[in-house]
Design a protein around this motif. Structure first.
Motif, PDB file in Angstrom:
ATOM      1  N   ARG A 104      34.339  45.142  37.967  1.00  5.32           N
ATOM      2  CA  ARG A 104      34.562  43.708  38.253  1.00  5.32           C
ATOM      3  C   ARG A 104      35.359  43.565  39.550  1.00  5.32           C
ATOM      4  NH1 ARG A 104      37.581  42.462  32.879  1.00  5.32           N
ATOM      5  NH2 ARG A 104      38.392  44.517  33.465  1.00  5.32           N
ATOM      6  N   TYR A 105      34.703  43.963  40.641  1.00  2.96           N
ATOM      7  CA  TYR A 105      35.393  43.958  41.936  1.00  2.96           C
ATOM      8  C   TYR A 105      35.791  42.548  42.348  1.00  2.96           C
ATOM      9  CZ  TYR A 105      35.822  43.823  47.000  1.00  2.96           C
ATOM     10  OH  TYR A 105      36.261  43.573  48.266  1.00  2.96           O
ATOM     11  N   GLN A 106      34.847  41.606  42.304  1.00  2.00           N
ATOM     12  CA  GLN A 106      35.112  40.258  42.789  1.00  2.00           C
ATOM     13  C   GLN A 106      36.219  39.578  41.991  1.00  2.00           C
ATOM     14  OE1 GLN A 106      33.622  39.160  45.520  1.00  2.00           O
ATOM     15  NE2 GLN A 106      34.815  37.250  45.520  1.00  2.00           N
ATOM     16  N   GLU A 107      36.174  39.720  40.666  1.00  5.54           N
ATOM     17  CA  GLU A 107      37.185  39.083  39.826  1.00  5.54           C
ATOM     18  C   GLU A 107      38.580  39.638  40.107  1.00  5.54           C
ATOM     19  OE1 GLU A 107      34.374  40.301  38.918  1.00  5.54           O
ATOM     20  OE2 GLU A 107      33.283  38.956  37.553  1.00  5.54           O
ATOM     21  N   HIS A 108      38.668  40.965  40.232  1.00  5.45           N
ATOM     22  CA  HIS A 108      39.967  41.564  40.504  1.00  5.45           C
ATOM     23  C   HIS A 108      40.463  41.217  41.905  1.00  5.45           C
ATOM     24  CE1 HIS A 108      39.190  44.312  36.994  1.00  5.45           C
ATOM     25  NE2 HIS A 108      40.494  44.111  36.854  1.00  5.45           N
ATOM     26  N   ALA A 109      39.573  41.245  42.884  1.00  2.73           N
ATOM     27  CA  ALA A 109      39.975  40.935  44.257  1.00  2.73           C
ATOM     28  C   ALA A 109      40.508  39.511  44.350  1.00  2.73           C
ATOM     29  CB  ALA A 109      38.798  41.134  45.211  1.00  2.73           C
ATOM     30  N   GLU A 110      39.834  38.569  43.706  1.00  4.00           N
ATOM     31  CA  GLU A 110      40.298  37.181  43.746  1.00  4.00           C
ATOM     32  C   GLU A 110      41.630  37.017  43.026  1.00  4.00           C
ATOM     33  OE1 GLU A 110      37.122  34.900  42.133  1.00  4.00           O
ATOM     34  OE2 GLU A 110      35.833  35.113  43.911  1.00  4.00           O
ATOM     35  N   TRP A 169      42.263  46.938  37.796  1.00  6.66           N
ATOM     36  CA  TRP A 169      41.206  47.187  38.784  1.00  6.66           C
ATOM     37  C   TRP A 169      40.896  48.684  38.856  1.00  6.66           C
ATOM     38  CZ3 TRP A 169      41.458  44.571  44.291  1.00  6.66           C
ATOM     39  CH2 TRP A 169      40.230  44.706  44.913  1.00  6.66           C
ATOM     40  N   LYS A 173      30.043  48.087  34.551  1.00  9.79           N
ATOM     41  CA  LYS A 173      30.219  47.176  35.668  1.00  9.79           C
ATOM     42  C   LYS A 173      31.662  47.229  36.182  1.00  9.79           C
ATOM     43  CE  LYS A 173      29.909  42.294  36.976  1.00  9.79           C
ATOM     44  NZ  LYS A 173      29.643  40.919  36.512  1.00  9.79           N
TER      45      LYS A 173
END
Length: 517
Positions: A345-351, A271, A343
């Motif tokens: 990948r905030y959403q992917e890492h957060a999940e 991240w 890009k």
């Protein structure tokens, strides 16, 4: 009696608990969060993972999310955050214990023991006394990996507490890697102190206690039978059983979670790498840049140096990539400025991180809500308790294992206070009760009590006890008396002005004045 005999020049540590030692080193590293410890010990239980790669290829970012430390701290607060009440069966003795426990720091020691037991599987409560230090009993907590216990029929039979000491001042090492050790043997009816000089793999030779300043005031042997038969120390397992060993050594909250801890650090590192790569930069032609020089030092540029060489080092914090050979669009004109934005990948890492945290805390026996997850919206106390049901079940399980040794330890401390410091002697072992102060929302408790009282299904005593679970019997009875007095005053008829004076009998007719007779 010598239950644990250490022979000179033999293997250290002694055989036994070998399978757990590797895990203890790994669990302590996760608990500490120290980067050097993580690289050194965690690859033993998480091979091929993030920290093994960092150990084999040093350099670059090294990031750690201290979830393991949070689990240990949360366990200590859940299990022993509410100090238990101890009843010695006698009001005066219980009062004496309350005063002594405040002096000893009893509540702090219990929280420490619960927190230490979470990562290491267990901890020891070790009572002691030294009139040169204090005029009351002392209590220390020993981590489970700093002891060599022996069990019989599931009960602690003897234990050796191991403390590595620094070399005494002025000592000239005879060989490299020398290790000084203080071994404290707790056996039935006695405590023995020994000083050893060896290495990391050899116990070495025994020396007189006076050879080291940390042990020179210890007697070689102490008779503990005047205090009580058996051992004075107690073992608190985190919870049982432990599938790694057949001995009653407690199970760690980190057990089987090591690879998940490693994956969590891998995800955080990925991240942060995305954030570095996602910085907005501009690609421009060399002709549009001012010439710079390189200092000649390690990674140095943008300064005066021995060479007039264009800087070629890659600066991850630079807003412009330099220099690039780019063809011109028109003859004699430089190429245009080209923005680059990768890009993140905030959403992917957060999940991914959230899923790993949820897996780890659930496998450790806790609800995700205990660690601040899935608590959106305003919830009542009952709703939160239902969500945290798994955490409360784990807490109750740990408390059941903690209760017997804590009761015995409190009795031992009172006996030490009696024998060594002329305190009162307990007549029986105390009974422990946990003070439940976080079980329900006050508003919901009041509504429940009101419904039962209206249905004539609850006495005033039970209602007060339910509203104040931390109160003892005396406090509850005093509050009931106050409530009944207030209710009687409210139910009394209003005054009419013809009431007899205070102190007279209302059944006797009023006396006539003498002039009317």
């Amino acid at each position: 009696m010598r239950d644990v005999l250490i022979e000179p020049n033999t293997q250290w540590p002694p055989p036994g608990h070998d399978r757990l030692r590797t895990h203890w080193e790994s669990w302590r590293a996760w608990w500490s969060g120290d980067i050097r410890e993580l690289k050194k010990y965690t690859p033993q239980t998480a091979p091929g993972g993030y920290w093994e790669r960092k150990r084999n290829k040093p350099g670059g970012r090294e990031i750690h999310l201290p979830l393991a430390s949070d689990i240990a701290r949360t366990s200590g607060e859940l299990v022993a955050g509410d100090t238990p009440a101890l009843d010695f069966g006698d009001t005066s003795l219980t009062g004496q214990w309350d005063d002594l426990s405040q002096t000893i720091g009893w509540a702090n020691r219990l929280i420490e023991a619960a927190e230490v037991a979470s990562p290491l599987g267990g901890s020891f409560l070790r009572p002691a006394w030294d009139d040169r230090v204090a005029d009351y009993p002392l209590l220390t907590v020993v981590p489970g990996d700093e002891a060599l216990p022996e069990f019989r029929f599931g009960h602690l039979w003897s234990v050796v507490f191991v403390e590595e000491l620094p070399p005494p001042a002025g000592w000239k090492a005879q060989r490299s890697g020398e290790v000084w050790r203080h071994l404290e043997h707790h056996e039935l009816g006695q405590i023995r102190h020994e000083l050893w000089l060896g290495s990391s793999s050899d116990v070495g030779r025994q020396l007189p206690l006076a050879e080291h300043p940390s042990t020179n005031y210890f007697p070689h042997q102490i008779d503990t039978t005047p205090i009580r038969p058996g051992l004075l120390c107690e073992y608190i397992p985190n919870y049982l059983p432990n599938p790694l060993v057949r001995l009653p050594l407690g199970r760690s909250d980190y057990q089987a979670n090591e690879t998940f801890f490693d994956a969590l650090d891998t995800s955080w590192d990925s991240w942060m790498r995305d954030i570095d790569l996602g910085k907005n930069r501009l690609l421009i032609s060399r002709e549009m840049l001012d010439p710079v020089t390189q200092t000649g030092g390690r990674g140095g540029f943008l300064g005066r140096g021995r060479k007039d060489t264009p800087a070629k080092a890659f600066d991850i914090d630079a807003e412009v990539f330099t220099p690039l050979e780019m063809p011109a669009e028109d003859q004699g004109k430089p190429a245009p400025i080209t923005p680059v934005q990768f890009k993140i990948r905030y959403q992917e890492h957060a999940e991914t991180v959230a899923a790993l945290i949820e897996q780890i805390v659930s496998r450790a026996g806790y609800a995700p809500q205990t660690f601040g997850m899935h608590v959106e919206g305003q919830l009542s106390g009952t709703a939160m308790r239902r969500r945290e049901h798994r955490s409360y079940r784990t807490r109750e399980r740990k408390r059941r294992y903690m209760r017997p040794p804590v009761e015995r330890c409190a009795e031992t401390l009172m006996l030490i206070n009696h024998v060594m410091f002329s305190g009162p002697k307990p007549t029986k072992r105390p009974t422990l009760a946990w003070r439940e102060t976080d079980q329900a929302d006050p508003k919901e408790t009041a509504e429940t009590v009101n419904l039962y009282r209206q249905a004539k299904a609850m006495s005033c005593y039970i209602a007060v006890a339910m509203a104040h679970p931390e109160w003892d019997d005396v406090q509850i009875k005093e509050e009931v008396a106050r409530i009944e007095k207030e209710e009687a005053e409210l139910m009394a008829p209003p005054p009419t002005g013809h009431e007899p004076p205070p102190g007279t009998d209302p059944n006797q007719p009023p006396q006539q004045p003498e002039d009317d007779q």
